[in-house]
Write a protein that holds these residues in place. Sequence first.
Motif: not given
Length: 186
Positions: A54-57, A84
């Motif tokens: 996962h990736s996000d801010d 995302l």
Amino acid sequence: MTTLENRPRTALLVIDVQNDVVAAAYERDTVVANIADLVDRARQEQVPVVWVRHSDDELVLGSAGWQIVPELVPAEGEAIVEKLFRDSFEATTLETELAELAVGRLVVCGAQTDFCVRSTLHGALARGYDALLVSDAHTTEDLTAWGAPAPAQVIAHTNMYWSTQRAPGRTAGTSETKSVDFAAAS
């Protein structure tokens, strides 16, 4: 059995076992060790291992916190799916990877129980997959300050309701790490 045609294989799906995701996770070391055992067994039995990251801010792509924990190392050729959204199928290559591997049954483990693990389980079942949750190989962090139950209760509740989850032509359920049978239908 799966409603997906010509998908006889099982895959181990390892969701978001990343440094920052599990840094404060409930029973982190035990869960990571159980996942490592599952990965080793899957590889020995020639069951595909598919990794989700996962990736996000707050979990920046390429950062140290975004990396998969050092105890778990994807092998060369194993798919790594970047996402995302909580459901590992949403706007990712997961479905394509599974189709290429002829996978119709998923054995699911990882983090976080109450977010990405649950969303992916439901996403899998809705898309026609059989989905087995490994009851002692998923975890979450303590979110009681925001009104969530304690992590042990979140995990127990998820195991309870997933153990009886069903859909037409598909199966769900739970199994402990030691009892996972990659060859059997759930």
